[in-house]
Write a protein that holds these residues in place. Structure first.
Motif, PDB file in Angstrom:
ATOM      1  N   GLU A   1       0.963  -1.095  -0.113  1.00 44.41           N
ATOM      2  CA  GLU A   1       0.041  -0.103   0.017  1.00 44.41           C
ATOM      3  C   GLU A   1       1.055   1.275  -0.087  1.00 44.41           C
ATOM      4  OE1 GLU A   1      -2.384  -0.571   3.454  1.00 44.41           O
ATOM      5  OE2 GLU A   1      -3.558  -2.363   2.575  1.00 44.41           O
ATOM      6  N   LEU A   2       2.160   1.208   0.442  1.00 42.04           N
ATOM      7  CA  LEU A   2       2.906   2.357   0.498  1.00 42.04           C
ATOM      8  C   LEU A   2       3.520   2.724  -0.803  1.00 42.04           C
ATOM      9  CD1 LEU A   2       4.673   1.255   3.731  1.00 42.04           C
ATOM     10  CD2 LEU A   2       3.166   2.711   3.245  1.00 42.04           C
ATOM     11  N   LEU A   3       3.143   1.956  -1.823  1.00 41.52           N
ATOM     12  CA  LEU A   3       3.809   2.145  -3.206  1.00 41.52           C
ATOM     13  C   LEU A   3       2.591   2.998  -4.109  1.00 41.52           C
ATOM     14  CD1 LEU A   3       5.141  -1.295  -4.012  1.00 41.52           C
ATOM     15  CD2 LEU A   3       6.691   0.777  -3.831  1.00 41.52           C
ATOM     16  N   VAL A   4       1.560   3.097  -3.502  1.00 38.07           N
ATOM     17  CA  VAL A   4       0.669   3.888  -4.448  1.00 38.07           C
ATOM     18  C   VAL A   4       1.073   5.184  -4.725  1.00 38.07           C
ATOM     19  CG1 VAL A   4      -1.838   4.957  -4.155  1.00 38.07           C
ATOM     20  CG2 VAL A   4      -1.384   2.387  -3.214  1.00 38.07           C
ATOM     21  N   GLY A   5       1.005   5.570  -5.911  1.00 35.92           N
ATOM     22  CA  GLY A   5       1.670   6.823  -6.313  1.00 35.92           C
ATOM     23  C   GLY A   5       2.883   6.708  -7.115  1.00 35.92           C
ATOM     24  N   ALA A   6       3.601   6.004  -6.694  1.00 38.26           N
ATOM     25  CA  ALA A   6       4.917   5.673  -7.502  1.00 38.26           C
ATOM     26  C   ALA A   6       4.625   5.034  -8.852  1.00 38.26           C
ATOM     27  CB  ALA A   6       5.675   4.851  -6.416  1.00 38.26           C
ATOM     28  N   THR A   7       5.711   4.904  -9.655  1.00 41.80           N
ATOM     29  CA  THR A   7       5.409   4.425 -10.948  1.00 41.80           C
ATOM     30  C   THR A   7       5.795   2.688 -11.032  1.00 41.80           C
ATOM     31  OG1 THR A   7       6.433   6.284 -11.765  1.00 41.80           O
ATOM     32  CG2 THR A   7       6.616   4.199 -13.275  1.00 41.80           C
ATOM     33  N   LYS A   8       4.697   2.231 -11.839  1.00 46.07           N
ATOM     34  CA  LYS A   8       4.907   0.937 -12.236  1.00 46.07           C
ATOM     35  C   LYS A   8       5.317   0.708 -13.508  1.00 46.07           C
ATOM     36  CE  LYS A   8      -0.067  -0.038 -13.394  1.00 46.07           C
ATOM     37  NZ  LYS A   8      -1.183  -0.846 -12.996  1.00 46.07           N
ATOM     38  N   THR A   9       6.338  -0.012 -13.901  1.00 48.66           N
ATOM     39  CA  THR A   9       6.982  -0.395 -15.101  1.00 48.66           C
ATOM     40  C   THR A   9       7.108  -1.735 -15.389  1.00 48.66           C
ATOM     41  OG1 THR A   9       9.077  -0.661 -14.196  1.00 48.66           O
ATOM     42  CG2 THR A   9       8.335   1.696 -14.448  1.00 48.66           C
ATOM     43  N   ARG A  10       7.730  -2.177 -16.586  1.00 47.78           N
ATOM     44  CA  ARG A  10       8.018  -3.415 -16.780  1.00 47.78           C
ATOM     45  C   ARG A  10       9.355  -3.793 -16.250  1.00 47.78           C
ATOM     46  NH1 ARG A  10       5.792  -5.604 -21.748  1.00 47.78           N
ATOM     47  NH2 ARG A  10       6.616  -7.545 -21.136  1.00 47.78           N
ATOM     48  N   VAL A  11       9.572  -4.983 -15.547  1.00 44.36           N
ATOM     49  CA  VAL A  11      10.754  -5.360 -14.957  1.00 44.36           C
ATOM     50  C   VAL A  11      11.268  -6.487 -15.601  1.00 44.36           C
ATOM     51  CG1 VAL A  11       9.642  -3.860 -12.979  1.00 44.36           C
ATOM     52  CG2 VAL A  11       9.342  -6.589 -13.064  1.00 44.36           C
ATOM     53  N   HIS A  12      12.471  -7.032 -14.833  1.00 42.06           N
ATOM     54  CA  HIS A  12      12.978  -8.120 -15.052  1.00 42.06           C
ATOM     55  C   HIS A  12      12.087  -9.409 -14.812  1.00 42.06           C
ATOM     56  CE1 HIS A  12      15.763 -11.754 -14.675  1.00 42.06           C
ATOM     57  NE2 HIS A  12      16.364 -11.049 -15.371  1.00 42.06           N
TER      58      HIS A  12
ATOM     59  N   GLN B   1       7.265 -20.228 -14.003  1.00 39.66           N
ATOM     60  CA  GLN B   1       5.817 -20.992 -13.892  1.00 39.66           C
ATOM     61  C   GLN B   1       4.443 -20.081 -13.925  1.00 39.66           C
ATOM     62  OE1 GLN B   1       7.402 -24.216 -14.113  1.00 39.66           O
ATOM     63  NE2 GLN B   1       5.890 -24.630 -12.399  1.00 39.66           N
ATOM     64  N   ARG B   2       4.751 -18.635 -14.156  1.00 37.21           N
ATOM     65  CA  ARG B   2       3.602 -17.868 -14.298  1.00 37.21           C
ATOM     66  C   ARG B   2       3.335 -17.821 -15.655  1.00 37.21           C
ATOM     67  NH1 ARG B   2       3.224 -15.419  -9.026  1.00 37.21           N
ATOM     68  NH2 ARG B   2       5.187 -14.898  -7.876  1.00 37.21           N
ATOM     69  N   PRO B   3       2.182 -17.273 -16.014  1.00 37.86           N
ATOM     70  CA  PRO B   3       1.540 -17.416 -17.293  1.00 37.86           C
ATOM     71  C   PRO B   3       2.278 -15.942 -17.876  1.00 37.86           C
ATOM     72  CG  PRO B   3      -0.268 -17.091 -15.618  1.00 37.86           C
ATOM     73  CD  PRO B   3       0.887 -17.355 -14.786  1.00 37.86           C
ATOM     74  N   ILE B   4       2.219 -15.752 -19.296  1.00 35.55           N
ATOM     75  CA  ILE B   4       3.034 -14.875 -19.864  1.00 35.55           C
ATOM     76  C   ILE B   4       2.255 -13.465 -19.541  1.00 35.55           C
ATOM     77  CG2 ILE B   4       3.319 -13.792 -22.049  1.00 35.55           C
ATOM     78  CD1 ILE B   4       4.534 -15.807 -23.039  1.00 35.55           C
ATOM     79  N   HIS B   5       0.704 -13.367 -19.300  1.00 38.82           N
ATOM     80  CA  HIS B   5       0.154 -12.103 -19.238  1.00 38.82           C
ATOM     81  C   HIS B   5       0.592 -11.558 -17.645  1.00 38.82           C
ATOM     82  CE1 HIS B   5      -2.613 -14.769 -16.902  1.00 38.82           C
ATOM     83  NE2 HIS B   5      -2.974 -13.859 -16.380  1.00 38.82           N
ATOM     84  N   GLU B   6       0.843 -12.427 -16.834  1.00 40.26           N
ATOM     85  CA  GLU B   6       1.237 -12.082 -15.407  1.00 40.26           C
ATOM     86  C   GLU B   6       2.909 -11.482 -15.677  1.00 40.26           C
ATOM     87  OE1 GLU B   6       0.716 -14.561 -12.165  1.00 40.26           O
ATOM     88  OE2 GLU B   6      -1.250 -15.221 -12.712  1.00 40.26           O
ATOM     89  N   ARG B   7       3.523 -12.129 -16.449  1.00 36.06           N
ATOM     90  CA  ARG B   7       4.903 -11.777 -16.658  1.00 36.06           C
ATOM     91  C   ARG B   7       5.213 -10.495 -17.476  1.00 36.06           C
ATOM     92  NH1 ARG B   7       7.836 -16.538 -19.114  1.00 36.06           N
ATOM     93  NH2 ARG B   7       5.908 -17.745 -19.213  1.00 36.06           N
ATOM     94  N   ARG B   8       4.202 -10.365 -18.389  1.00 37.05           N
ATOM     95  CA  ARG B   8       4.094  -8.930 -19.056  1.00 37.05           C
ATOM     96  C   ARG B   8       3.699  -7.750 -18.277  1.00 37.05           C
ATOM     97  NH1 ARG B   8       1.522  -8.903 -24.005  1.00 37.05           N
ATOM     98  NH2 ARG B   8       2.939  -7.238 -24.553  1.00 37.05           N
ATOM     99  N   ALA B   9       3.043  -7.947 -17.166  1.00 38.12           N
ATOM    100  CA  ALA B   9       2.284  -6.994 -16.271  1.00 38.12           C
ATOM    101  C   ALA B   9       3.219  -5.863 -15.788  1.00 38.12           C
ATOM    102  CB  ALA B   9       1.353  -7.516 -15.328  1.00 38.12           C
TER     103      ALA B   9
END
Length: 500
Positions: free
Chosen positions: A343-354, A380-388
Motif C-alpha cells: 500500500e505504501l507504493l501507491v502513487g509511485a510508478t509501475k513499469t515493466r521489470v526483469h 511458472q507464471r503465465p505470460i500475461h502476468e509476466r508482462r504486467a
C-alpha cells in the motif's frame, strides 16, 4: 527415464509415414522423456497424457526435423504446452540419448531431442541468417537489422548446448551468438523478446546481451507463441551465482563491492525501463490503490495454495524441513498481514521489470563487470502476468532473496566438504547482511540520482514495501522447490517464516 520404445514403419520412412506415426510416438515415447528433463517445470504433477498440439516437418537430406508443440495433461489442473523439437535420423557413432527408435524394412532410425543434435543446431542458425522465413508451417525466424556480423561469425564456429540448469535450452555458437529455445509455452510474446528488443534498440543500457532475432509460431487461431531468441554471446568467467559461491568459500574475506555494483546496475536497468514511451505495453503508469489490493490478494492466495501443497507433502518430510513445514502451517494466517507494505507504493510508478531477478541471471564478465540476462520472468507464471507492469522493487526483492540462497548454498557445500559449520555459519550470516545493505544503499542512491519515480519517498516505506515483495518471492520459491528441487525446500521456507 524408461527405455526408448521402438516403432514399426511398414515401408521406407518418409515425411508422410512419419506424420502417420507421430501421434502414437508422442503418446508413448515423450512422457518418460520430458518428465526426466531439467526444463520440465511440472514434475510435482501427475502426468496423464501428451498429445501433439502443432507441428511441421522439415525434410533434410540426412534427417527429418519435427518442429513439435505438445499439450501435456495432468491429473489435476490445466494442461500446459511444451516445445519439444525432434530429430529423426540414422544412428551415428556418437548420439544423444534416444527418445525412440523406428524400424523400417531397410533401415533403422533414431528419434532424439533436436536441440541435442548438431544438424538441427546448424539448421536453426541458417534459418536465422536468412533473416526472415515462414517456410515451415507457421514457424518463423525474424532477425534484427544489426545481427549480420555476429551471425556470419557464428556460421564458421561450432555449437554446443549449455549445461546450465535452467527452464529452457540454450545453444552457444562459437563466441558470438547464444540461441535460447523456450520449452514451456504460453500464448503471447515472451517478455524476454519484448524487453530485449526495447533495451537493444531504444535505450543506452548496454549491460545486457543484444537481441539478434526471434523464433515464433503462429497457428490457425492467429495467436503468436514465442519459441526462442538469439542474442549476442557475452564472454564471462561464469554467472553471478557461481562467482558468489566461490567467494563464499572464505566468507570472512568476501567483499560487498559486487553487491554494491549490482545495486547500481539494477537501478540503471530500471531507469532504462522507466524511460519507455509510445508503446502502451511498455510505458510506465502510476500505481493505483487497486494495484496494491491485487498484490495483497495475490499473496493471500499464494499463502493458501502453499499451505495446501505443504500439507500434502508434510508426511514425506523429516527433520528440519518437516519442522519448518509445521511452523509455516501454524503461522500461515499471520503471513498475509506482511503484505501491507504494498500500500505504501501507491502513487509511485509501475513499469515493466526483469521479473525473475537473482544472481544466476547475471554474468561476471571477463573485464570484471556484470551483465543481466533472461528477462522472461518467472517461468511458472503465465505470460500475461509476466508482462504486467509492477513495482521495480519486485526485482530488488528477488536479488535479496538470492543473497539468502547463496548463504544457504554455501553452508550446504561446506557441510558436504566436511568443514566445521559453527564459525562459518556466523560469517555467512554477516556476509548476507552486508551484501543486502550494500545492494539496497547503492540501488536507492543510483535510482534517486537518475530521477526515478518508482520509489516511495521515505526509506522506511521502501523497507516495508521490500518486505512485502520478499514475501511474495519466497512463497513462489517454496512452490518452485516443491516442483523441482524438494531437497532445497528448507531455504525458502525459513525465509518465509522470518518475514512472519
Amino acid at each position: 527415464m524408461t527405455a526408448a520404445p521402438t516403432f514399426q514403419a511398414e515401408d521406407e520412412l518418409n515425411a508422410e509415414r512419419l506424420e502417420a506415426l507421430l501421434p502414437d510416438l508422442v503418446r508413448r515415447a515423450l512422457p518418460g522423456y520430458v518428465g526426466s528433463q531439467r526444463w520440465f517445470g511440472d514434475k510435482a504433477r501427475i502426468l496423464t497424457r501428451i498429445e501433439p498440439s502443432a507441428h511441421a516437418l522439415v525434410v533434410r537430406p540426412d534427417a527429418i526435423f519435427v518442429l513439435l508443440i505438445v499439450d501435456v495433461a495432468f491429473a489435476e489442473g490445466a494442461s500446459v504446452e511444451y516445445f519439444v523439437p525432434l530429430t529423426v535420423s540414422r544412428p551415428g557413432d556418437v548420439d544423444p540419448l534416444p527418445i525412440a527408435w523406428i524400424e523400417a524394412p531397410c533401415a533403422h532410425w533414431v528419434v532424439q531431442d533436436a536441440v541435442q543434435t548438431r544438424m538441427f543446431r546448424d539448421w536453426l542458425l541458417e534459418e536465422l541468417v536468412r533473416r526472415e522465413t515462414a517456410s515451415s508451417g507457421g514457424f518463423r525466424w525474424t532477425a534484427t537489422t544489426a545481427s549480420n556480423e555476429l551471425l556470419l561469425s557464428a556460421r564458421d564456429s561450432g555449437s554446443r548446448v549449455s549445461t546450465a540448469q535452467q527452464s529452457n535450452s540454450s545453444i552457444v555458437y562459437g563466441n558470438s551468438v547464444i540461441l535460447k529455445a523456450f520449452r514451456r509455452l504460453s500464448p503471447g510474446i515472451n517478455p524476454e523478446v519484448e524487453l530485449g528488443r526495447f533495451l537493444t534498440t531504444s535505450t543506452g543500457f548496454r549491460n545486457t546481451p543484444r537481441l539478434l532475432g526471434e523464433w515464433t509460431y503462429v497457428g490457425g487461431d492467429g495467436v503468436l507463441r514465442s519459441l526462442g531468441l538469439a542474442q549476442s554471446f557475452i564472454p564471462s568467467v561464469g554467472d553471478g551465482w557461481g562467482y558468489t559461491l566461490d567467494a563464499l568459500r572464505s566468507p570472512a574475506n568476501a567483499s560487498d563491492a559486487e553487491a554494491r555494483r549490482l545495486g547500481e546496475l539494477t537501478a540503471q536497468m530500471h531507469l532504462a525501463l522507466e524511460s519507455a514511451r509510445g508503446d502502451p505495453d511498455l510505458t510506465p503508469e502510476p500505481i493505483q490503490p487497486e494495484d496494491a489490493t491485487a498484490w495483497v490478494a495475490g499473496v493471500a492466495r499464494a499463502v493458501t495454495t502453499t499451505a495446501r501443497a505443504l500439507e500434502v507433502t508434510s508426511n514425506h518430510r523429516i527433520g528440519e524441513t518437516r519442522d519448518l513445514i509445521d511452523a509455516f502451517l501454524n503461522l500461515a494466517p499471520r503471513l498475509t498481514a506482511q503484505a501491507s507494505g504494498f500500500e505504501l507504493l501507491v502513487g509511485a510508478t509501475k513499469t515493466r521489470v526483469h521479473g525473475d531477478y537473482h544472481l544466476g541471471q547475471t554474468l561476471r564478465t571477463t573485464d570484471g563487470d556484470f551483465v543481466i540476462l533472461d528477462f522472461e520472468g518467472e517461468p511458472q507464471r503465465p505470460i500475461h502476468e509476466r508482462r504486467a507492469k509492477t513495482s521495480p522493487l519486485k526485482d530488488v526483492a528477488g536479488m535479496l532473496r538470492s543473497f539468502g540462497y547463496a548463504r544457504g548454498a554455501a553452508e550446504r557445500q561446506a557441510h558436504e566438504r566436511g568443514e566445521p559449520l559453527d564459525s562459518l555459519r556466523s560469517a555467512l550470516v554477516a556476509w548476507e547482511r552486508s551484501a543486502r545493505r550494500a545492494f539496497i544503499e547503492s540501488y536507492v542512491a543510483e535510482s534517486r540520482r537518475g530521477g526515478a519515480r518508482y520509489l516511495p519517498t521515505s526509506d522506511d516505506d521502501i523497507r516495508q514495501a521490500l518486505a512485502a515483495w520478499e514475501l511474495d518471492k519466497a512463497l513462489y520459491e517454496v512452490n518452485y522447490e516443491l516442483n523441482n528441487r524438494p531437497d532445497w525446500l528448507a531455504l525458502p521456507l525459513a525465509a518465509t517464516l522470518k518475514l512472519a
